[in-house]
Structures are given as C-alpha cells and as structure tokens.
Write a protein that holds these residues in place. Structure first.
Motif, PDB file in Angstrom:
ATOM      1  N   VAL A   1       0.837  -1.202   0.000  1.00  0.00           N
ATOM      2  CA  VAL A   1       0.000   0.000   0.000  1.00  0.00           C
ATOM      3  C   VAL A   1       0.868   1.247   0.000  1.00  0.00           C
ATOM      4  O   VAL A   1       0.611   2.206  -0.746  1.00  0.00           O
ATOM      5  N   ASP A   2       1.908   1.275   0.838  1.00  0.00           N
ATOM      6  CA  ASP A   2       2.808   2.435   0.889  1.00  0.00           C
ATOM      7  C   ASP A   2       3.387   2.734  -0.490  1.00  0.00           C
ATOM      8  O   ASP A   2       3.406   3.885  -0.936  1.00  0.00           O
ATOM      9  N   ASN A   3       3.894   1.699  -1.146  1.00  0.00           N
ATOM     10  CA  ASN A   3       4.515   1.897  -2.458  1.00  0.00           C
ATOM     11  C   ASN A   3       3.496   2.358  -3.497  1.00  0.00           C
ATOM     12  O   ASN A   3       3.797   3.213  -4.345  1.00  0.00           O
ATOM     13  N   ALA A   4       2.290   1.787  -3.441  1.00  0.00           N
ATOM     14  CA  ALA A   4       1.254   2.171  -4.399  1.00  0.00           C
ATOM     15  C   ALA A   4       0.879   3.642  -4.237  1.00  0.00           C
ATOM     16  O   ALA A   4       0.732   4.380  -5.224  1.00  0.00           O
ATOM     17  N   LEU A   5       0.723   4.092  -3.002  1.00  0.00           N
ATOM     18  CA  LEU A   5       0.374   5.493  -2.756  1.00  0.00           C
ATOM     19  C   LEU A   5       1.507   6.423  -3.169  1.00  0.00           C
ATOM     20  O   LEU A   5       1.271   7.502  -3.737  1.00  0.00           O
ATOM     21  N   ALA A   6       2.733   6.009  -2.897  1.00  0.00           N
ATOM     22  CA  ALA A   6       3.885   6.831  -3.294  1.00  0.00           C
ATOM     23  C   ALA A   6       3.952   6.980  -4.811  1.00  0.00           C
ATOM     24  O   ALA A   6       4.302   8.050  -5.327  1.00  0.00           O
ATOM     25  N   GLU A   7       3.598   5.914  -5.539  1.00  0.00           N
ATOM     26  CA  GLU A   7       3.618   5.978  -7.000  1.00  0.00           C
ATOM     27  C   GLU A   7       2.535   6.921  -7.525  1.00  0.00           C
ATOM     28  O   GLU A   7       2.744   7.610  -8.537  1.00  0.00           O
ATOM     29  N   LEU A   8       1.382   6.955  -6.857  1.00  0.00           N
ATOM     30  CA  LEU A   8       0.359   7.931  -7.253  1.00  0.00           C
ATOM     31  C   LEU A   8       0.909   9.342  -7.132  1.00  0.00           C
ATOM     32  O   LEU A   8       0.754  10.171  -8.034  1.00  0.00           O
ATOM     33  N   THR A   9       1.540   9.615  -5.997  1.00  0.00           N
ATOM     34  CA  THR A   9       2.073  10.961  -5.763  1.00  0.00           C
ATOM     35  C   THR A   9       3.155  11.315  -6.775  1.00  0.00           C
ATOM     36  O   THR A   9       3.163  12.415  -7.337  1.00  0.00           O
ATOM     37  N   SER A  10       4.057  10.378  -7.021  1.00  0.00           N
ATOM     38  CA  SER A  10       5.152  10.661  -7.951  1.00  0.00           C
ATOM     39  C   SER A  10       4.660  10.844  -9.380  1.00  0.00           C
ATOM     40  O   SER A  10       5.349  11.449 -10.205  1.00  0.00           O
ATOM     41  N   SER A  11       3.474  10.342  -9.687  1.00  0.00           N
ATOM     42  CA  SER A  11       2.893  10.492 -11.014  1.00  0.00           C
ATOM     43  C   SER A  11       2.032  11.746 -11.133  1.00  0.00           C
ATOM     44  O   SER A  11       1.392  11.962 -12.169  1.00  0.00           O
ATOM     45  N   GLY A  12       2.004  12.551 -10.072  1.00  0.00           N
ATOM     46  CA  GLY A  12       1.291  13.809 -10.125  1.00  0.00           C
ATOM     47  C   GLY A  12      -0.119  13.788  -9.587  1.00  0.00           C
ATOM     48  O   GLY A  12      -0.807  14.812  -9.600  1.00  0.00           O
ATOM     49  N   HIS A  13      -0.569  12.645  -9.113  1.00  0.00           N
ATOM     50  CA  HIS A  13      -1.903  12.553  -8.543  1.00  0.00           C
ATOM     51  C   HIS A  13      -1.897  12.995  -7.076  1.00  0.00           C
ATOM     52  O   HIS A  13      -0.888  12.867  -6.380  1.00  0.00           O
ATOM     53  N   THR A  14      -3.026  13.493  -6.624  1.00  0.00           N
ATOM     54  CA  THR A  14      -3.296  13.593  -5.198  1.00  0.00           C
ATOM     55  C   THR A  14      -4.357  12.560  -4.866  1.00  0.00           C
ATOM     56  O   THR A  14      -5.040  12.041  -5.750  1.00  0.00           O
ATOM     57  N   TYR A  15      -4.492  12.241  -3.576  1.00  0.00           N
ATOM     58  CA  TYR A  15      -5.422  11.176  -3.227  1.00  0.00           C
ATOM     59  C   TYR A  15      -5.920  11.343  -1.802  1.00  0.00           C
ATOM     60  O   TYR A  15      -5.341  12.082  -0.993  1.00  0.00           O
ATOM     61  N   GLU A  16      -6.991  10.640  -1.506  1.00  0.00           N
ATOM     62  CA  GLU A  16      -7.481  10.461  -0.144  1.00  0.00           C
ATOM     63  C   GLU A  16      -7.975   9.034  -0.020  1.00  0.00           C
ATOM     64  O   GLU A  16      -8.381   8.417  -1.011  1.00  0.00           O
ATOM     65  N   LEU A  17      -7.911   8.493   1.177  1.00  0.00           N
ATOM     66  CA  LEU A  17      -8.376   7.128   1.405  1.00  0.00           C
ATOM     67  C   LEU A  17      -9.886   7.154   1.564  1.00  0.00           C
ATOM     68  O   LEU A  17     -10.415   7.749   2.508  1.00  0.00           O
TER      69      LEU A  17
END
Length: 279
Positions: free
Chosen positions: A159-175
């Motif tokens: 999960v940590d890696n998946a969320l980090a990849e979203l951020t590095s790809s320019g996305h923002t997110y919330e759970l």
C-alpha cells in the motif's frame, strides 16, 4: 452459466456517498489511446487527478473466482477508466487499467469483488477512484494478519509503495474506504472467532493511524458457512461495527455459495462488490 452483470440504479445519492464526486466519464477510446501513447506507469489516467483510493484486502473471497469466460457477449472485461494495482496469490500487477487476474501461469480470466464495485461506481457516474488490492487465500486475521507479522508488513509495504507511486505520477489522493473480505480463516477456531472484533479493531486503528481516518466496509460472515463458529464470528463482527462509527457491515446471507459452503458463486461475488459501493 452466462453471467450478466447488469447495470442498475442502486438508489444511492451523491449525498449518501460524500467521498466520491460524479464526473463525466472520458471515452474508452480516448483512454486506450492515452495508454498506448504513454506506454507504462499510470497510463489509464492521462492527466493528474485527485483520486479516492479504496484499499481492498482479505482472503480467498477477495482474491475472487469470477471467470470472464462466462460473461455475456459484450460485457466489458478490462476497465481503462479504473486505476488498479494488485498483489494476490498469483499476481503482482503495477498500476494500470483494471483487468482480470491470472490463476497460476494461465491467462488473465479471473476477478474478485472489485469487478462489481468498479462497475457499480462507474454506473453511478464516478470515475475519480482507484483500487489497491492485497489478498491471500487461506489466511486468518488472528494468525496470518497479526501485528508485526510478515503478511501485515507485506500489506503495508504494498500500500505504501502504491500510494507513493500515485504521488510521484502527479496525482493527489485520499483514502475513501478500507474494504475487508475475510472470516473463514478465523471461524473454525473459537478463540479467533471470539476475538475477531478486538483483532479487527486493532488492524483498523493501525491503518487509520498510518494513513488517515476512513470508513471500513466488511461483509458479515455468511450464515450458511460450514465453519464451526459461524455464530460467534458474526456476533464479533457486529460488535466491531457497533463500536466504530465509520464501519459498515454488508449482509450477504441471501447470496448463494459454491458447494464448499465457503466461497461465493461468481454472480454472488459480483453482487458483493456492488453492495460495497452502496455502503
């Protein structure tokens, strides 16, 4: 049997589902073209967006047994609109379009309840979401997912890696939600069944501390299961939900199981996912 995952209105209003905002869906043709142009990474979302992330976890009923070969003609099997990453019994898939899993080394033919969940959200007009799925068959909350155990640590790492990849790809997110489909591995041992609410409470508290407060959705263990302590684990799940204002239990007692009285029939698993979307 031909499975027909029908689109349908659930009666769910936007006000009842505050963590998602309906947006106009991009065409599949556009999204597929973007995938081909970008080639790798988070291609299905060709532009940075704010995503509502669903974390799906559990054991074999979360891994899933929905075979797309049994779908009616014309039913979609790949969803470029849905960002998806998965780590299960046989598959470790990076972020990309939601698609079936392999069963061993065979072709991609299988889905879990994410199919019904994703279809229902799309049918309701949402496309600003993503799924992170981590599941292992034959596991128990008490023994396999215990704190600081190897499986719990694998889950967090994924999960940590998946969320980090979203951020590095320019996305923002919330759970948006933690979706938990598990119980069979604990319903055969009395202590595990009785302590299910305590163990799940600890797990959810850890998730919320590590990420953010969120809703927890779980399906109540099926009344017709062949496990010994069905009554005890169902009561323990109810105690968990009663003690957590953001927890929701999905009742599945009306859905058919396979002959093993443990696993959902494919059409039942699709409906389980749809019910997740409406909690």
């Amino acid at each position: 049997m031909i499975i027909r995952p029908q689109s349908r209105s659930s009666g769910c209003k936007a006000a009842d589902f505050p963590h998602l905002v309906p947006v106009q869906r991009a065409s599949v043709a556009f999204l597929l073209a973007a995938t081909l142009m970008l080639g790798v990474g988070l291609a299905p979302k060709a532009f940075a967006t704010h995503l509502k992330v669903f974390v799906l976890a559990g054991q074999s009923n979360m891994v899933g047994n929905i075979n797309v070969d049994n779908f009616a003609a014309g039913e979609p099997t790949v969803f470029p609109e849905i960002l998806f990453t998965r780590d299960d019994d046989f598959n470790v898939d990076p972020w990309g379009a939601m698609m079936p899993r392999r069963n061993g080394t065979g072709p991609r033919r299988w889905y879990g309840p994410e199919y019904g969940l994703g279809r229902e959200l799309l049918d309701q007009g949402y496309d600003d979401f993503a799924f992170i799925k981590f599941a292992r068959s034959g596991t128990s909350l008490a023994k396999s997912w215990y704190p600081d155990g190897s499986l719990r640590n694998e889950f967090y790492s994924f999960v940590d890696n998946a969320l980090a990849e979203l951020t590095s790809s320019g996305h923002t997110y919330e759970l948006a939600s933690f979706v938990w489909n598990q119980g069979s591995g604990d319903a055969g041992v009395l202590d595990n069944a009785l302590e299910y609410d305590v163990n799940l409470s600890q797990f959810v508290a850890e998730i919320e501390s590590r990420y953010s407060p969120t809703t927890t959705i779980l399906n109540r263990y099926h009344i017709s299961s062949n496990r010994t302590y069905v009554t005890e684990i169902r009561e323990s799940q109810r105690e968990f939900a009663d003690g957590h204002s953001r927890a929701f239990i999905v009742n599945t007692d009306d859905l058919a199981l396979k002959s093993d009285n443990i696993h959902f029939l494919p059409e039942s698993s699709i409906e389980v996912g749809r019910r997740y979307a409406n909690e």
